[in-house]
Scaffold this motif. Structure first.
Motif, PDB file in Angstrom:
ATOM      1  N   LYS A   3       0.842  -1.194   0.000  1.00  0.00           N
ATOM      2  CA  LYS A   3       0.000   0.000   0.000  1.00  0.00           C
ATOM      3  C   LYS A   3       0.877   1.243   0.000  1.00  0.00           C
ATOM      4  O   LYS A   3       1.947   1.275   0.583  1.00  0.00           O
ATOM      5  CB  LYS A   3      -0.900   0.007   1.239  1.00  0.00           C
ATOM      6  N   ASP A   4       0.366   2.311  -0.663  1.00  0.00           N
ATOM      7  CA  ASP A   4       1.130   3.547  -0.740  1.00  0.00           C
ATOM      8  C   ASP A   4       1.527   4.071   0.629  1.00  0.00           C
ATOM      9  O   ASP A   4       2.632   4.533   0.833  1.00  0.00           O
ATOM     10  CB  ASP A   4       0.312   4.631  -1.461  1.00  0.00           C
ATOM     11  N   SER A   5       0.601   3.979   1.586  1.00  0.00           N
ATOM     12  CA  SER A   5       0.878   4.528   2.912  1.00  0.00           C
ATOM     13  C   SER A   5       1.961   3.770   3.640  1.00  0.00           C
ATOM     14  O   SER A   5       2.559   4.264   4.587  1.00  0.00           O
ATOM     15  CB  SER A   5      -0.404   4.522   3.756  1.00  0.00           C
ATOM     16  N   ASP A   6       2.250   2.539   3.184  1.00  0.00           N
ATOM     17  CA  ASP A   6       3.260   1.729   3.849  1.00  0.00           C
ATOM     18  C   ASP A   6       4.614   1.804   3.151  1.00  0.00           C
ATOM     19  O   ASP A   6       5.595   1.222   3.626  1.00  0.00           O
ATOM     20  CB  ASP A   6       2.834   0.252   3.870  1.00  0.00           C
ATOM     21  N   THR A   7       4.707   2.533   2.025  1.00  0.00           N
ATOM     22  CA  THR A   7       5.860   2.411   1.147  1.00  0.00           C
ATOM     23  C   THR A   7       7.177   2.701   1.844  1.00  0.00           C
ATOM     24  O   THR A   7       8.154   2.013   1.650  1.00  0.00           O
ATOM     25  CB  THR A   7       5.704   3.366  -0.060  1.00  0.00           C
ATOM     26  N   PHE A   8       7.224   3.742   2.687  1.00  0.00           N
ATOM     27  CA  PHE A   8       8.500   4.160   3.233  1.00  0.00           C
ATOM     28  C   PHE A   8       8.636   3.854   4.732  1.00  0.00           C
ATOM     29  O   PHE A   8       9.436   4.463   5.413  1.00  0.00           O
ATOM     30  CB  PHE A   8       8.729   5.645   2.931  1.00  0.00           C
ATOM     31  N   HIS A   9       7.836   2.933   5.249  1.00  0.00           N
ATOM     32  CA  HIS A   9       7.978   2.532   6.643  1.00  0.00           C
ATOM     33  C   HIS A   9       9.158   1.573   6.758  1.00  0.00           C
ATOM     34  O   HIS A   9       9.217   0.565   6.077  1.00  0.00           O
ATOM     35  CB  HIS A   9       6.708   1.859   7.151  1.00  0.00           C
ATOM     36  N   LYS A  10      10.082   1.880   7.653  1.00  0.00           N
ATOM     37  CA  LYS A  10      11.272   1.047   7.815  1.00  0.00           C
ATOM     38  C   LYS A  10      10.914  -0.271   8.477  1.00  0.00           C
ATOM     39  O   LYS A  10      10.107  -0.326   9.402  1.00  0.00           O
ATOM     40  CB  LYS A  10      12.308   1.815   8.641  1.00  0.00           C
ATOM     41  N   LEU A  11      11.523  -1.355   8.009  1.00  0.00           N
ATOM     42  CA  LEU A  11      11.332  -2.662   8.629  1.00  0.00           C
ATOM     43  C   LEU A  11      12.045  -2.700   9.974  1.00  0.00           C
ATOM     44  O   LEU A  11      13.044  -2.006  10.182  1.00  0.00           O
ATOM     45  CB  LEU A  11      11.884  -3.756   7.716  1.00  0.00           C
ATOM     46  N   VAL A 237      14.082  -5.104  -2.968  1.00  0.00           N
ATOM     47  CA  VAL A 237      13.555  -4.417  -1.794  1.00  0.00           C
ATOM     48  C   VAL A 237      13.970  -2.956  -1.895  1.00  0.00           C
ATOM     49  O   VAL A 237      15.075  -2.642  -2.362  1.00  0.00           O
ATOM     50  CB  VAL A 237      14.089  -5.060  -0.484  1.00  0.00           C
ATOM     51  N   GLU A 238      13.101  -2.058  -1.470  1.00  0.00           N
ATOM     52  CA  GLU A 238      13.441  -0.642  -1.469  1.00  0.00           C
ATOM     53  C   GLU A 238      14.448  -0.359  -0.350  1.00  0.00           C
ATOM     54  O   GLU A 238      14.217  -0.734   0.809  1.00  0.00           O
ATOM     55  CB  GLU A 238      12.193   0.208  -1.265  1.00  0.00           C
ATOM     56  N   PRO A 239      15.568   0.298  -0.659  1.00  0.00           N
ATOM     57  CA  PRO A 239      16.553   0.607   0.381  1.00  0.00           C
ATOM     58  C   PRO A 239      15.976   1.372   1.561  1.00  0.00           C
ATOM     59  O   PRO A 239      16.427   1.202   2.694  1.00  0.00           O
ATOM     60  CB  PRO A 239      17.601   1.440  -0.371  1.00  0.00           C
ATOM     61  N   ALA A 240      14.944   2.223   1.323  1.00  0.00           N
ATOM     62  CA  ALA A 240      14.340   2.980   2.428  1.00  0.00           C
ATOM     63  C   ALA A 240      13.771   2.064   3.493  1.00  0.00           C
ATOM     64  O   ALA A 240      13.797   2.385   4.686  1.00  0.00           O
ATOM     65  CB  ALA A 240      13.248   3.907   1.894  1.00  0.00           C
ATOM     66  N   LEU A 241      13.235   0.913   3.093  1.00  0.00           N
ATOM     67  CA  LEU A 241      12.687  -0.036   4.059  1.00  0.00           C
ATOM     68  C   LEU A 241      13.765  -0.619   4.961  1.00  0.00           C
ATOM     69  O   LEU A 241      13.486  -1.103   6.058  1.00  0.00           O
ATOM     70  CB  LEU A 241      11.968  -1.176   3.335  1.00  0.00           C
ATOM     71  N   LEU A 242      15.014  -0.581   4.494  1.00  0.00           N
ATOM     72  CA  LEU A 242      16.132  -1.137   5.240  1.00  0.00           C
ATOM     73  C   LEU A 242      16.927  -0.051   5.961  1.00  0.00           C
ATOM     74  O   LEU A 242      18.062  -0.271   6.373  1.00  0.00           O
ATOM     75  CB  LEU A 242      17.051  -1.910   4.294  1.00  0.00           C
ATOM     76  N   GLY A 243      16.296   1.133   6.098  1.00  0.00           N
ATOM     77  CA  GLY A 243      16.971   2.218   6.800  1.00  0.00           C
ATOM     78  C   GLY A 243      17.981   2.958   5.948  1.00  0.00           C
ATOM     79  O   GLY A 243      18.880   3.618   6.472  1.00  0.00           O
ATOM     80  N   ARG A 244      17.849   2.865   4.619  1.00  0.00           N
ATOM     81  CA  ARG A 244      18.757   3.553   3.689  1.00  0.00           C
ATOM     82  C   ARG A 244      17.928   4.437   2.751  1.00  0.00           C
ATOM     83  O   ARG A 244      17.847   4.176   1.555  1.00  0.00           O
ATOM     84  CB  ARG A 244      19.573   2.545   2.868  1.00  0.00           C
ATOM     85  N   VAL A 288      24.400   4.750  -4.889  1.00  0.00           N
ATOM     86  CA  VAL A 288      24.683   4.467  -3.488  1.00  0.00           C
ATOM     87  C   VAL A 288      23.416   4.618  -2.652  1.00  0.00           C
ATOM     88  O   VAL A 288      22.512   5.364  -3.010  1.00  0.00           O
ATOM     89  CB  VAL A 288      25.796   5.387  -2.925  1.00  0.00           C
ATOM     90  N   CYS A 289      23.361   3.882  -1.538  1.00  0.00           N
ATOM     91  CA  CYS A 289      22.223   3.927  -0.605  1.00  0.00           C
ATOM     92  C   CYS A 289      22.774   4.201   0.788  1.00  0.00           C
ATOM     93  O   CYS A 289      23.641   3.460   1.262  1.00  0.00           O
ATOM     94  CB  CYS A 289      21.479   2.595  -0.593  1.00  0.00           C
ATOM     95  N   LEU A 290      22.245   5.226   1.449  1.00  0.00           N
ATOM     96  CA  LEU A 290      22.771   5.635   2.740  1.00  0.00           C
ATOM     97  C   LEU A 290      21.637   6.008   3.687  1.00  0.00           C
ATOM     98  O   LEU A 290      20.499   6.204   3.269  1.00  0.00           O
ATOM     99  CB  LEU A 290      23.721   6.825   2.572  1.00  0.00           C
ATOM    100  N   GLY A 291      21.980   6.147   4.960  1.00  0.00           N
ATOM    101  CA  GLY A 291      20.972   6.420   5.968  1.00  0.00           C
ATOM    102  C   GLY A 291      20.623   7.883   6.132  1.00  0.00           C
ATOM    103  O   GLY A 291      19.531   8.216   6.603  1.00  0.00           O
ATOM    104  N   HIS A 292      21.540   8.787   5.758  1.00  0.00           N
ATOM    105  CA  HIS A 292      21.345  10.201   6.048  1.00  0.00           C
ATOM    106  C   HIS A 292      22.190  11.025   5.077  1.00  0.00           C
ATOM    107  O   HIS A 292      23.197  10.527   4.538  1.00  0.00           O
ATOM    108  CB  HIS A 292      21.771  10.483   7.500  1.00  0.00           C
ATOM    109  N   GLU A 293      21.790  12.286   4.859  1.00  0.00           N
ATOM    110  CA  GLU A 293      22.568  13.155   3.982  1.00  0.00           C
ATOM    111  C   GLU A 293      24.001  13.328   4.481  1.00  0.00           C
ATOM    112  O   GLU A 293      24.927  13.477   3.680  1.00  0.00           O
ATOM    113  CB  GLU A 293      21.895  14.521   3.857  1.00  0.00           C
ATOM    114  N   GLY A 294      24.185  13.304   5.800  1.00  0.00           N
ATOM    115  CA  GLY A 294      25.540  13.380   6.339  1.00  0.00           C
ATOM    116  C   GLY A 294      26.392  12.202   5.914  1.00  0.00           C
ATOM    117  O   GLY A 294      27.606  12.337   5.695  1.00  0.00           O
TER     118      GLY A 294
END
Length: 336
Positions: A3-11, A237-244, A288-294
């Motif tokens: 579901k769209d509302s669940d797309t970016f919820h981290k596992l 898997v979307e990297p955002a779901l894995l905290g990236r 690349v996939c990262l957790g934060h802009e820093g």
């Protein structure tokens, strides 16, 4: 589909470890994963089923198109007319010859897509005529992929210990050290490959039943495709779901003498999801996939800074992925 509302919820941490195991070995059984992660087999099986049913993960496979003689990968940078980005993306995303499609930040509306071109005449037609049936493209650049150093099928979120990763690697079909540059795909190979593309976790029993040959034959066919690196298993898997959630695409300029060493060094970093040498002024493309802009800043200053002879780097944030590995992604929900 998720579901769209669940797309970016981290596992949560348990699911991330499970996904990490499936990234290493997409066909690993629940019992094997349970022993490695020290969890009950039935619990692992339920969680795998839930993650697939929700659309959080998709066990699939992708051809090595060059090795299988299916064509060459061309990286297209498309500048789109103002206000037409979503229309162009919708026109492109369903095409069977497009493996990847993302939107990136920049000075204009820009899409990057990876197009599989079956022949050199097809490449010429692309340059001469553009993408048939897709209006609103103001300008595009085409860069042929020359060598791939790391693919998304190689990328794994770093959630497991070294011994855990080793145990999961042991259960995989190990590729031969020097596969041929080209193999001929038989009709049976294509049918077996399609079964794995639709579901990388499909059992040999199901393959044999659906395709009409023995389980032993199914096993030999699957092993041959993987050993020869004609096909790569992948847990999408979307990297955002894995905290990236911070993804960036970079085009780098490296002198030819440093290209091989630079590509190999960058491909070894855990942040790197894709790395390939391409034609053009910028001769290396990187995702690349990262957790934060820093973390992105540190990657640029420390990782890239540690690679000798990088002349220029063009960095763009990936704002949305429409398609990865031929898998069409859910629409991004609108901000409220």
């Amino acid at each position: 589909m998720m579901k769209d509302s669940d797309t970016f919820h981290k596992l949560d941490s348990h699911d991330r470890r499970l996904v990490a195991a499936l990234q290493i070995n997409p066909r690993a059984g629940a019992g094997v994963i349970g022993r490695v992660l020290k969890e009950h087999e039935r619990t692992v099986a339920r969680r795998i089923h839930r993650l697939i049913a929700q659309g959080a993960i998709q066990p699939t496979a992708v051809y090595d198109t060059m090795r299988c003689g299916l064509g060459n990968a061309v990286q297209l940078r498309l500048e789109v007319e103002g206000g037409a980005l979503e229309r162009v993306a919708r026109a492109l995303v369903g095409r069977d010859d497009i493996r990847r499609l993302v939107a990136v930040s920049g000075r204009s509306n820009v899409l990057w897509c990876e197009l599989i071109v079956p022949s050199r005449p097809g490449l010429h037609a692309l340059i001469a005529e553009g993408i048939e049936g897709v209006p609103h493209i103001r300008e595009f650049e085409a860069h042929t992929t020359l060598r791939t150093f790391a693919t998304p099928a190689d990328w794994q979120v770093p959630e497991l210990t070294g011994p855990e990763r080793e145990q999961l690697h042991e259960g995989r079909v190990q590729p031969v050290e020097r596969p041929a540059d080209r193999y001929e795909l038989s009709p049976v190979d294509r049918r077996v490959a399609q079964a794995l593309i639709e579901n990388a976790r499909v059992s040999l029993t199901e393959i044999s039943r659906n395709l009409g040959f023995s389980v032993a034959t199914a096993g030999r066919r699957v092993t041959a495709l993987l050993e020869r690196r004609m096909l790569y298993l992948r847990t999408e898997v979307e990297p955002a779901l894995l905290g990236r959630p911070v993804e960036a695409q970079m085009c780098l300029k490296i002198p030819p003498a440093g290209l091989e060493a630079g590509g190999c060094a960058l491909a070894a970093y855990p942040e790197v999801r894709y790395c390939a040498a391409i034609t053009g002024t910028y001769n290396l493309i990187l995702e690349v996939c990262l957790g934060h802009e820093g973390d992105l800043y540190r990657f640029l200053s420390e990782r890239l800074g540690g690679i000798p002879r990088i002349g220029e780097a063009a960095v763009e944030i990936i704002t949305h992925a429409y398609k990865r590995g031929f898998v069409i992604k859910p629409q991004r929900p609108r901000e409220r």
